[in-house]
Write a protein that holds these residues in place. Structure first.
Motif, mmCIF file in Angstrom:
data_model
loop_
_atom_site.group_PDB
_atom_site.id
_atom_site.type_symbol
_atom_site.label_atom_id
_atom_site.label_comp_id
_atom_site.label_asym_id
_atom_site.label_seq_id
_atom_site.Cartn_x
_atom_site.Cartn_y
_atom_site.Cartn_z
ATOM 1 N N GLN A 1 66.479 -39.203 -9.871
ATOM 2 C CA GLN A 1 67.661 -39.519 -9.066
ATOM 3 C C GLN A 1 67.519 -40.919 -8.482
ATOM 4 O OE1 GLN A 1 68.222 -39.714 -5.514
ATOM 5 N NE2 GLN A 1 70.435 -39.652 -5.701
ATOM 6 N N GLY A 2 68.619 -41.683 -8.509
ATOM 7 C CA GLY A 2 68.600 -43.086 -8.102
ATOM 8 C C GLY A 2 68.118 -43.339 -6.685
ATOM 9 N N GLY A 3 68.407 -42.438 -5.772
ATOM 10 C CA GLY A 3 67.947 -42.617 -4.395
ATOM 11 C C GLY A 3 66.435 -42.598 -4.280
ATOM 12 N N PHE A 4 65.790 -41.758 -5.088
ATOM 13 C CA PHE A 4 64.329 -41.738 -5.088
ATOM 14 C C PHE A 4 63.770 -43.021 -5.693
ATOM 15 C CE2 PHE A 4 64.999 -37.029 -5.026
ATOM 16 C CZ PHE A 4 64.438 -36.813 -3.779
ATOM 17 N N VAL A 5 64.439 -43.529 -6.715
ATOM 18 C CA VAL A 5 64.012 -44.800 -7.319
ATOM 19 C C VAL A 5 64.131 -45.918 -6.285
ATOM 20 C CG1 VAL A 5 64.443 -46.485 -9.137
ATOM 21 C CG2 VAL A 5 64.641 -44.042 -9.643
ATOM 22 N N ALA A 6 65.231 -45.940 -5.546
ATOM 23 C CA ALA A 6 65.400 -46.949 -4.495
ATOM 24 C C ALA A 6 64.314 -46.814 -3.431
ATOM 25 C CB ALA A 6 66.791 -46.828 -3.869
ATOM 26 N N ALA A 7 63.933 -45.588 -3.099
ATOM 27 C CA ALA A 7 62.860 -45.375 -2.116
ATOM 28 C C ALA A 7 61.524 -45.903 -2.635
ATOM 29 C CB ALA A 7 62.757 -43.898 -1.766
ATOM 30 N N MET A 8 61.278 -45.757 -3.929
ATOM 31 C CA MET A 8 60.046 -46.302 -4.520
ATOM 32 C C MET A 8 60.042 -47.826 -4.429
ATOM 33 S SD MET A 8 59.695 -43.963 -7.916
ATOM 34 C CE MET A 8 60.170 -42.252 -7.828
ATOM 35 N N ILE A 9 61.187 -48.424 -4.702
ATOM 36 C CA ILE A 9 61.303 -49.880 -4.586
ATOM 37 C C ILE A 9 61.064 -50.299 -3.147
ATOM 38 C CG2 ILE A 9 62.932 -51.811 -4.720
ATOM 39 C CD1 ILE A 9 64.182 -50.268 -7.164
ATOM 40 N N ASP A 10 61.710 -49.629 -2.204
ATOM 41 C CA ASP A 10 61.568 -49.965 -0.787
ATOM 42 C C ASP A 10 60.121 -49.832 -0.333
ATOM 43 O OD1 ASP A 10 62.801 -50.651 1.805
ATOM 44 O OD2 ASP A 10 62.231 -48.615 2.364
ATOM 45 N N ASP A 11 59.440 -48.814 -0.804
ATOM 46 C CA ASP A 11 58.037 -48.619 -0.453
ATOM 47 C C ASP A 11 57.184 -49.780 -0.948
ATOM 48 O OD1 ASP A 11 55.712 -46.721 0.388
ATOM 49 O OD2 ASP A 11 55.238 -47.333 -1.663
ATOM 50 N N THR A 12 57.388 -50.179 -2.176
ATOM 51 C CA THR A 12 56.580 -51.249 -2.765
ATOM 52 C C THR A 12 56.871 -52.585 -2.089
ATOM 53 O OG1 THR A 12 56.586 -50.048 -4.866
ATOM 54 C CG2 THR A 12 55.939 -52.367 -4.932
ATOM 55 N N VAL A 13 58.143 -52.890 -1.883
ATOM 56 C CA VAL A 13 58.509 -54.142 -1.205
ATOM 57 C C VAL A 13 57.975 -54.144 0.226
ATOM 58 C CG1 VAL A 13 60.439 -55.534 -0.351
ATOM 59 C CG2 VAL A 13 60.500 -54.612 -2.677
ATOM 60 N N SER A 14 58.069 -53.012 0.894
ATOM 61 C CA SER A 14 57.577 -52.933 2.273
ATOM 62 C C SER A 14 56.078 -53.172 2.352
ATOM 63 C CB SER A 14 57.943 -51.584 2.885
ATOM 64 O OG SER A 14 59.339 -51.474 3.022
ATOM 65 N N LEU A 15 55.345 -52.679 1.384
ATOM 66 C CA LEU A 15 53.903 -52.925 1.335
ATOM 67 C C LEU A 15 53.626 -54.421 1.271
ATOM 68 C CD1 LEU A 15 50.931 -51.970 0.948
ATOM 69 C CD2 LEU A 15 51.451 -51.818 -1.507
ATOM 70 N N ALA A 16 54.297 -55.113 0.365
ATOM 71 C CA ALA A 16 54.101 -56.556 0.238
ATOM 72 C C ALA A 16 54.572 -57.289 1.494
ATOM 73 C CB ALA A 16 54.840 -57.072 -0.993
ATOM 74 N N THR A 17 55.695 -56.856 2.058
ATOM 75 C CA THR A 17 56.251 -57.523 3.244
ATOM 76 C C THR A 17 55.283 -57.480 4.414
ATOM 77 O OG1 THR A 17 58.499 -56.934 2.567
ATOM 78 C CG2 THR A 17 58.189 -57.546 4.867
ATOM 79 N N TRP A 18 54.619 -56.358 4.595
ATOM 80 C CA TRP A 18 53.680 -56.216 5.715
ATOM 81 C C TRP A 18 52.638 -57.333 5.697
ATOM 82 C CZ3 TRP A 18 53.222 -54.233 10.263
ATOM 83 C CH2 TRP A 18 51.958 -54.073 10.845
ATOM 84 N N ALA B 1 61.695 -52.384 -18.715
ATOM 85 C CA ALA B 1 62.349 -52.543 -17.418
ATOM 86 C C ALA B 1 63.491 -51.537 -17.319
ATOM 87 C CB ALA B 1 62.866 -53.960 -17.257
ATOM 88 N N LEU B 2 63.414 -50.676 -16.323
ATOM 89 C CA LEU B 2 64.420 -49.635 -16.122
ATOM 90 C C LEU B 2 65.383 -49.980 -14.989
ATOM 91 C CD1 LEU B 2 61.917 -46.660 -16.351
ATOM 92 C CD2 LEU B 2 63.426 -47.496 -18.176
ATOM 93 N N VAL B 3 64.838 -50.573 -13.935
ATOM 94 C CA VAL B 3 65.624 -50.930 -12.753
ATOM 95 C C VAL B 3 65.117 -52.268 -12.241
ATOM 96 C CG1 VAL B 3 66.317 -50.237 -10.413
ATOM 97 C CG2 VAL B 3 65.873 -48.485 -12.144
ATOM 98 N N LYS B 4 66.047 -53.127 -11.833
ATOM 99 C CA LYS B 4 65.696 -54.376 -11.146
ATOM 100 C C LYS B 4 66.366 -54.342 -9.787
ATOM 101 C CE LYS B 4 64.758 -57.213 -15.135
ATOM 102 N NZ LYS B 4 64.838 -58.555 -15.695
ATOM 103 N N ALA B 5 65.758 -55.025 -8.823
ATOM 104 C CA ALA B 5 66.302 -54.988 -7.462
ATOM 105 C C ALA B 5 66.015 -56.294 -6.734
ATOM 106 C CB ALA B 5 65.696 -53.820 -6.687
ATOM 107 N N VAL B 6 66.840 -56.557 -5.748
ATOM 108 C CA VAL B 6 66.618 -57.647 -4.802
ATOM 109 C C VAL B 6 66.663 -57.016 -3.424
ATOM 110 C CG1 VAL B 6 67.512 -59.808 -3.848
ATOM 111 C CG2 VAL B 6 67.671 -59.366 -6.317
#
Length: 130
Positions: free
Chosen positions: A47-64, A119-124
């Motif tokens: 489900q797309g919302g879970f994919v978005a959560a995975m992206i958010d988790d990974t970006v948040s790790l780098a952002t920290w 590549a399955l999903v790209k995000a900004v």
């Protein structure tokens, strides 16, 4: 950086995630996810919302780390679903810093199948420092 010493993030564990690699300066991060059963939509894909959560988790790790361990919030996340995300396979989510400023950080992220790196999903994603 010793990724084994990073704190356990319950939401990452729920999504079957484990930090794969991380730049100490937060310029990039990769998290490997193996979504558990129950994260699929009626089509049998993740489900797309879970994919978005995975992206958010990974970006948040780098952002920290990119932000010098400052508090931040996600200001925006735009996901571009290129292909369905299959269930039952390992996924690699990578985040690359495009710009890190005093108030915001901008990242590009890609979700790929671990087996063939398709590549399955790209995000900004834009993170706002508080």
């Amino acid at each position: 950086m010793n990724i084994e010493e990073l704190p356990i993030i319950p939401s990452r564990e729920f999504m079957g995630g484990k930090v794969h690699s991380l730049a100490g300066d937060g310029s990039w991060a990769t998290v490997r996810f193996r979504p558990p059963d129950g994260m699929t939509n009626p089509h049998g894909t993740v489900q797309g919302g879970f994919v978005a959560a995975m992206i958010d988790d990974t970006v948040s790790l780098a952002t920290w780390f990119a932000g010098g361990e400052r508090t931040f919030v996600t200001a925006s996340l735009n996901c571009y679903y290129l292909q369905p995300v299959p269930a039952g396979i390992a996924l690699l989510v990578t985040a690359d810093a495009i710009r890190v400023g005093k108030r915001q950080a901008v990242f590009e992220a890609v979700v790929r199948a671990e087996t063939d790196h398709t590549a399955l999903v790209k995000a900004v994603q834009i993170q706002q420092f508080l």
